[in-house]
Design an enzyme around this catalytic site. Structure first.
Site, PDB file in Angstrom:
ATOM      1  N   HIS A 215       6.538 -21.542  -4.331  1.00 43.83           N
ATOM      2  CA  HIS A 215       7.047 -22.113  -5.663  1.00 43.83           C
ATOM      3  C   HIS A 215       5.743 -21.231  -6.703  1.00 43.83           C
ATOM      4  CE1 HIS A 215       8.568 -22.749  -9.243  1.00 43.83           C
ATOM      5  NE2 HIS A 215       7.581 -23.089  -9.722  1.00 43.83           N
ATOM      6  N   TYR A 219       4.785 -17.874  -9.953  1.00 43.59           N
ATOM      7  CA  TYR A 219       3.599 -17.809 -11.231  1.00 43.59           C
ATOM      8  C   TYR A 219       2.780 -16.802 -11.144  1.00 43.59           C
ATOM      9  CZ  TYR A 219       6.108 -21.278 -12.995  1.00 43.59           C
ATOM     10  OH  TYR A 219       7.906 -22.214 -13.174  1.00 43.59           O
ATOM     11  N   HIS A 366      19.922 -16.977  -9.195  1.00 43.02           N
ATOM     12  CA  HIS A 366      18.442 -17.729  -9.665  1.00 43.02           C
ATOM     13  C   HIS A 366      17.236 -17.126  -9.340  1.00 43.02           C
ATOM     14  CE1 HIS A 366      15.316 -20.344 -11.505  1.00 43.02           C
ATOM     15  NE2 HIS A 366      14.844 -20.095 -10.176  1.00 43.02           N
ATOM     16  N   PHE A 367      16.711 -16.809  -8.069  1.00 47.11           N
ATOM     17  CA  PHE A 367      15.484 -15.879  -8.641  1.00 47.11           C
ATOM     18  C   PHE A 367      15.299 -14.892  -8.179  1.00 47.11           C
ATOM     19  CE2 PHE A 367      16.540 -15.796  -3.384  1.00 47.11           C
ATOM     20  CZ  PHE A 367      16.363 -14.869  -3.355  1.00 47.11           C
ATOM     21  N   HIS A 368      16.250 -14.031  -8.780  1.00 48.54           N
ATOM     22  CA  HIS A 368      16.837 -12.141  -8.610  1.00 48.54           C
ATOM     23  C   HIS A 368      16.432 -12.368 -10.024  1.00 48.54           C
ATOM     24  CE1 HIS A 368      17.726 -10.999  -5.155  1.00 48.54           C
ATOM     25  NE2 HIS A 368      17.291 -10.026  -4.864  1.00 48.54           N
ATOM     26  N   ARG A 429      24.267 -18.507   1.113  1.00 51.75           N
ATOM     27  CA  ARG A 429      23.471 -17.442   1.423  1.00 51.75           C
ATOM     28  C   ARG A 429      23.018 -16.963   2.884  1.00 51.75           C
ATOM     29  NH1 ARG A 429      17.696 -19.633  -0.569  1.00 51.75           N
ATOM     30  NH2 ARG A 429      16.752 -17.623  -0.030  1.00 51.75           N
ATOM     31  N   ARG A 430      22.464 -15.857   2.739  1.00 50.64           N
ATOM     32  CA  ARG A 430      21.372 -15.316   4.538  1.00 50.64           C
ATOM     33  C   ARG A 430      22.971 -15.230   4.939  1.00 50.64           C
ATOM     34  NH1 ARG A 430      18.497 -20.350   4.137  1.00 50.64           N
ATOM     35  NH2 ARG A 430      16.940 -19.700   2.407  1.00 50.64           N
TER      36      ARG A 430
HETATM   37 CU   LIG Z   1      10.291 -23.388  -6.571  1.00 46.75          CU
END
Ligand SMILES: [Cu+2]
Lengths: 541, 269
Positions: A215, A219, A366-368, A429-430
């Site tokens: 995580h 950041y 989400h992470f893209h 996914r994957r």
């Molecule tokens: Cu996270």
């Protein structure tokens, strides 16, 4: 006062070159598993590409940006030449060697384990050792940032540390500590098995270690973006930072609360107790705080710029903003993507909601959206802003820059929104292959095609980005003056010691890591019988 | 910048301590509140957990492994494979072992062929992974895999015999691909069918990748492949660890089984 221009440029160029390659791989991956082309018939090629894409985008690219930008900040914010430039080159060299060492086995199909490693899958030891070298190279940067700050503090006793440097060093400490999780996983667990010193591995423990990194690494990727929000944007659009103190509080809060929350990536894992999952979920809610502070402060700073330019009314000031300025455009796009991505994040951090989207394309979307969208678009902005000071040549193609940013924004939305949608429909996914002729998957086909189109828009935008930089290379030499950061409405005269140093916050960060991770790690490490046989990939055929 | 009249050193600022106490206080408070909710309140709110007291709730939420019940686990009414497949099982090429294996393998030649290439419909053993030969022999011996013709020959083998025979057959060359013309694989072989939980056969059985314990089936007689798939599907053969092959075979249609058998054996229709 930028004196280490070659060093900084080397970091940025390498970052963007590997980014460009990984971007092409990403587009290829999207294409080959879409209904548009017949399947490649070999999942191994897909996972090879995916491993390279993730390793570059997750480890090499953002780390190099943070380092290059960090050196630039240290020199120009502190107004002193970088101390330890040779060491900095050594760190850069380690990253180059590490990246090559990691990516050769990946290209040969000897390490198709994805960038998150996924033990008990085990690939070539060179892959992991390469990743470790990249991290070690970046730790040299961490040390240099802290040494340069210490030298400045000794020369300027009692003065407030300039905001850009304060944030930069906070980011480096966050990285130093968050990388420890994956480093422990690699050094204590994976590399011994990859070297065949042992043939079993505790995959559950490895996942917990990785969540320690997973995580907060986001950041760390985000820090250059947030630094740009606070210290580049207001200056570039002719405004001022609304509150220097708010900015400092946001950055130290990231140090404290982005670490002890990683188990939200393991909600569906059986090896972690439900109580710890709740604890991490609760702290995940707190991590929204520094982002909300930032959104508020930056909106206020932008409003100041608009009003200085004669903007009026409750919302009318928005039209007075310098929309033709690429930095203005970038920050607006970044905020929109951060908003949508953040909203998706609220779903992910909820244990029950997470169950419905766990391991689906929703997560990929989400992470893209957060990383590839909100974060990377500001990396472009940083490059556009910093480039003339590094090369001594202006970047004149403002129209091209705007087009590039528009395309990146549109491309990212068109890529990730359908991903979120098919994720809700349950698309995993994957996966290297989907049988769209199956009635259960046929509904996904249209959305998947849309996201492929988005992927290719991103490639076009990536190409334009290089065109802008290369065209800048042909511009005549000019003096862009010293590189400056935004000033605050009320420039800090004195700052509370707590917001001028890190001891308190680093202490809290380590303390919370121990309370939130100590027991789950100790329990798994001490419990016998939790290891499973390793599965060597790319071994016998 | 105009020189500011030297500001009071922040270190000396009286508000410094305030920051420390507040920051630590808020953090501890956030931790304690979340911990009480997560480790006590929420577990106790779930009657299904059947918790005795607060301490029990805390242990359960922390993930302390619960003690197994006194009841005996239910044993299956058939023999399961006792082989543990580890990555380093039988990896060594030992010339002595191979030599002994060659001698022992004479008795197997009637059915499996003098060089491990069968002329009947028994499986070929030449070039088979050592771990596979060893596992199958051991399973025949323990009764986890049963075959009236084959079982008697395995019963008399010692542990070392099985290791040597495995080393010998693994040492022999692999059969050349039976599909010199490059016949394209049928869908079930190339893609599997993810929606039915079938991974591509080649992801375990070689060509794409080999997962330990999955035999090479390229070049095996069609009749053998088909009969094994049917045996897995019906549950007649159940020595595959964690039902890896049974879950797949049960989902396959008869025509898919035939297509796979034809493809791997290289026998044209
Ligand atoms: Cu996270």
């Amino acid at each position: 006062m930028l004196t280490s221009k070659r060093l900084i440029l080397a970091h940025f160029w390498l970052a963007f070159i590997v980014f460009g390659v990984a971007l092409l791989l990403g587009a290829w991956q999207m294409l080959v598993r879409s209904p548009l082309v017949p399947w490649i018939s070999n999942p191994e090629w897909y996972y090879r590409s995916l491993t390279a894409h993730g390793t570059v985008m997750g480890y090499a690219f953002p780390t190099l940006i943070a380092m290059g930008f960090g050196y630039a900040i240290s020199e120009s914010a502190l107004g002193q030449p970088l101390v330890g430039r040779r060491w900095a080159w050594l760190g850069f060299g380690l990253i180059v060697v590490g990246a090559v060492m990691a990516l050769v086995p990946v290209a040969l199909g000897l390490a198709s384990v994805l960038y998150t490693f996924y033990p008990p899958m085990i690939g070539s030891p060179f892959y992991y050792i390469g990743v470790v070298l990249v991290v070690v190279g970046s730790w040299i940067w961490v040390a240099l940032m802290s040494i340069n700050l210490a030298i400045w503090k000794r020369a300027n006793p009692g003065k407030p540390v300039p905001l850009a440097m304060f944030a930069n060093v906070a980011g480096s400490y966050l990285w130093a500590w968050t990388a420890v999780g994956a480093a422990l996983e690699l050094l204590l667990q994976i590399i011994p098995v990859a070297l065949e010193l042992s043939s079993t591995i505790d995959a559950g423990l490895a996942r917990v270690f990785f969540s320690w990194t997973l995580h907060a690494i986001v950041y760390f990727w985000l820090f250059p973006t947030y630094i740009a929000y606070y210290t580049i944007v207001p200056r570039a659009i002719g405004g001022k930072v609304y509150s220097d103190t708010m900015a400092r509080i946001a950055f130290v809060l990231f140090l404290v609360v982005s670490m002890p929350i990683g188990i939200h990536h393991s909600f569906m894992d059986p090896e972690v107790g439900a109580g710890f999952k709740f604890l991490h979920s609760a702290f995940t809610a707190l991590v929204a705080l520094p982002t909300l502070i930032t959104v508020f402060t930056i909106c206020a700073s932008v409003e100041i710029a608009a009003r200085l330019r004669g903007g009026r009314g409750l919302f009318g000031w928005v039209t007075a903003l310098p929309w033709s300025n690429p930095i203005m455009l970038a920050v607006a796009f970044s905020f929109v993507m951060l908003g949508f991505g953040g909203a998706g994040g609220l779903i992910n951090m909820n244990y029950q909601f997470d169950a419905t989207i766990h391991n689906t394309q929703w997560i990929t979307g989400h992470f893209h959206l957060i990383f590839g969208g909100a974060i990377v678009i500001m990396y472009f902005a940083i490059a556009y802003d910093l480039w003339p000071h590094l090369t001594g040549r202006t970047l004149a193609s403002l129209r091209l820059m705007r087009l590039q940013l528009w395309l990146w924004f549109i491309g990212m939305i068109v890529t990730t929104f359908p991903w979120h949608w098919v994720g809700i429909l349950g698309m995993p996914r994957r996966m290297a292959y989907f049988d769209y002729t199956n009635p259960a998957l046929a509904v996904d086909a249209f959305s998947v095609i849309l996201s492929v189109i988005g992927g290719f828009i991103l490639v076009v935008s990536g190409i334009l980005f290089f065109v802008v930089l290369l065209r800048g290379q042909t511009a005549p030499q000019t003096d862009s003056g010293p590189y400056r950061f935004a000033t605050a409405v009320h420039p800090p005269v004195t700052v509370p010691a707590a917001l001028n140093g890190y001891a308190l916050w680093v202490g809290l960060m380590i303390g919370l890591t121990i309370t939130n991770y100590g027991y789950p790690i100790a329990q798994l490490a001490l419990r016998p019988g939790t290891a499973v046989p390793a599965v060597y990939v790319g071994g016998q055929r | 910048m105009s020189p500011t009249p030297s500001p009071s050193s922040p270190q000396a600022s009286p508000r410094a301590d305030n920051w420390h106490t507040r920051a630590i206080g808020v953090t501890v408070l956030a931790f304690v509140v979340s911990a009480v909710v997560g480790f006590v309140a929420l577990p106790l709110a779930q009657p299904d957990l059947k918790l005795k007291d607060v301490w029990d709730a805390i242990c359960s939420a922390a993930g302390v492994a619960s003690r197994p019940t006194a009841e005996k686990p239910i044993e299956p009414d058939f023999k399961v494979s006792s082989v543990v497949l580890t990555p380093d099982l039988l990896n060594l090429e030992d010339a002595q072992s191979i030599g002994r294996g060659a001698t022992l393998a004479h008795q197997c030649a009637i059915c499996h062929g003098p060089a491990g290439i069968s002329r009947a419909d028994s499986p070929n053993l030449t070039g088979q992974y050592a771990s596979v030969v060893y596992k199958e022999l051991k399973d025949f011996k323990t009764g986890a895999r049963v075959n009236a013709v084959m079982t008697p020959f395995a019963l008399v083998l010692s542990e070392q015999d099985m290791i040597d025979i495995a080393a010998y057959y693994a040492y022999l060359p692999r059969l050349p691909s039976p599909r010199a013309d490059g016949t394209p694989p049928p869908r079930i072989v190339a893609n599997g069918d993810p929606m039915r939980g079938i991974a591509p056969c080649g992801a375990c059985h070689g060509e794409l990748d080999n997962k330990r314990g999955s035999p090479r089936i390229d070049g095996q007689p069609a009749q053998y492949i088909l009969s094994q798939l049917q045996a897995f599907a019906s549950g007649e053969r159940r020595n595959d660890i964690s039902q890896q092959m049974r879950t797949i075979a049960r989902q396959m249609t008869p025509s898919e089984m035939e297509a796979a058998a034809r493809y791997y054996s290289g026998e044209s229709r």
